[in-house]
Design an enzyme around this catalytic site. Structure first.
Site, PDB file in Angstrom:
ATOM      1  CB  CYS A  83      -0.960   0.006   1.186  1.00 35.22           C
ATOM      2  SG  CYS A  83      -2.124  -1.374   1.166  1.00 35.22           S
ATOM      3  CG  HIS A 113      -2.952   3.529   2.102  1.00 35.28           C
ATOM      4  ND1 HIS A 113      -3.630   3.053   0.994  1.00 35.28           N
ATOM      5  CD2 HIS A 113      -2.970   2.513   3.026  1.00 35.28           C
ATOM      6  CE1 HIS A 113      -4.027   1.821   1.216  1.00 35.28           C
ATOM      7  NE2 HIS A 113      -3.635   1.466   2.435  1.00 35.28           N
ATOM      8  CG  ASN A 143      -6.848  -0.575   1.624  1.00 40.73           C
ATOM      9  OD1 ASN A 143      -6.142  -0.348   0.650  1.00 40.73           O
ATOM     10  ND2 ASN A 143      -6.343  -0.886   2.814  1.00 40.73           N
TER      11      ASN A 143
END
Length: 346
Positions: free
Chosen positions: A123, A266, A296
């Site tokens: 990520c 993020h 996500n």
């Protein structure tokens, strides 16, 4: 986290000339996810702040999403694919173990001659890729053209166990991209911090499918090809290390926290981000969140949020953007970008 050097780019100033994104057509509601994961839609919303996410169609792979985001970013920047010297794709769900997904993108968009490679920092990948590409351009590095394409793209719907409520409720698919190129002095990427702590490698992982545990009947039966995450430990890492990294970056760049105009993190989990924000010490920054609608999307989440804000025309010339990613490794990356209006490095 031990102290890590903050990088201040030398050489030619490099910044973001255009942004683009792509989301699959299928919107997946909390109700659909909840049924299989054994929870309720209300539980998902309360624990994550997510309302829906997108899943790639059966015929779509990571490179397909990346290509669409790439084309949008090139169009926004007014740059032709043939002008690219570098293509860097951040992904932890590549089309294949090899070749690099970036090479598939290069072929599809017609970027003949560009050097293409992938980066896997999970990520954090987009920030790692952004800093890498900007460094190559800034230094010259023999690139045949003064532009780079940086893409974050992931298709986590292919690697999540949809019965695992710890992970299935979080993830969606998507791709975001930026075109990098020359900007005026004082603009563009002005500083960055990249760090990893391999001692925490087991917090986020896909255990099987590599050389340690090659695909077999046993790994399939054991679910070894599914994404696994120790959520509580990951949250503890983020809440402790993200503020520390941001303070270190700002201090090294002699930048007052109050001068940060926009924060693009993020989009891991809306509830986690709400807990982290007060400790980041960014009193004036407008935080851009898309997690409620996208979920996500791993390496895609920062460029998706960046493009969403860019399309709303919220950035003005000279504003300071802070991008921060965190994920498996454990890895963390943050970058400061002085925004330049206009295209083509003018």
């Amino acid at each position: 986290m031990t102290d890590h050097p903050v990088r201040t780019p030398g050489g030619r100033p490099v910044g973001i000339l255009g942004t683009g994104s792509y989301l699959p057509a299928e919107a997946v509601s909390n109700e659909l996810v909840a049924e299989r994961a054994g929870v309720t839609a209300e539980w998902i919303s309360a624990k994550t702040g997510i309302r829906r996410r997108r899943y790639a169609a059966d015929h779509e792979a990571t490179s397909d999403l990346a290509v669409e985001a790439a084309r949008a970013a090139l169009a926004d920047a007014g740059i032709r694919a043939g002008q690219l010297g570098w293509i860097v794709v951040a992904t932890s769900t590549p089309d294949h173990p090899q070749p690099a997904t970036a090479c598939l993108v290069q072929h599809r968009i017609g970027a003949t001659g560009a050097a293409a490679f992938d980066i896997n920092a999970v990520c954090s990948g987009f920030v790692f890729a952004l800093v890498t590409a900007a460094g190559l351009l800034s230094a010259g590095s023999g690139a045949p053209a003064p532009y780079a394409l940086v893409i974050g793209a992931d298709v986590y719907s292919r690697i999540i166990d949809r019965t695992d409520r710890r992970t299935a409720v979080l993830f969606g698919d998507g791709a975001g991209a930026v075109v990098l190129g020359p900007v005026r002095p004082g603009y563009g990427l002005t500083g960055s911090l990249l760090t990893s702590d391999g001692a925490l490698n087991e917090l986020i992982q896909v255990p099987a499918g590599g050389s340690r545990a090659p695909a077999s009947e046993k790994t399939l039966a054991d679910g070894g090809h599914f994404f696994r995450m120790r959520g509580r430990a990951v949250s503890e890492y983020v809440l402790a290390e993200l503020p520390r990294a941001i303070r270190a970056l700002l201090a090294a760049q002699r930048t007052d926290a109050a001068s940060v105009d926009h924060f693009i993190p993020h989009q891991a989990n809306g509830v986690l981000l709400a807990k982290a924000l007060p400790d980041l010490g960014l009193p004036r920054a407008r935080t851009h969140l898309t997690v409620a609608e996208h979920g996500n999307t791993s390496a895609a989440s920062i460029p998706l949020a960046l493009d969403d804000a860019r399309r709303q025309d919220v950035f003005t010339d000279g504003e300071l953007l802070l991008l921060a990613g965190f994920g498996g490794g454990m890895s963390l990356g943050a970058a400061l970008v002085r925004w330049q209006d206009g295209h083509g490095g003018s």
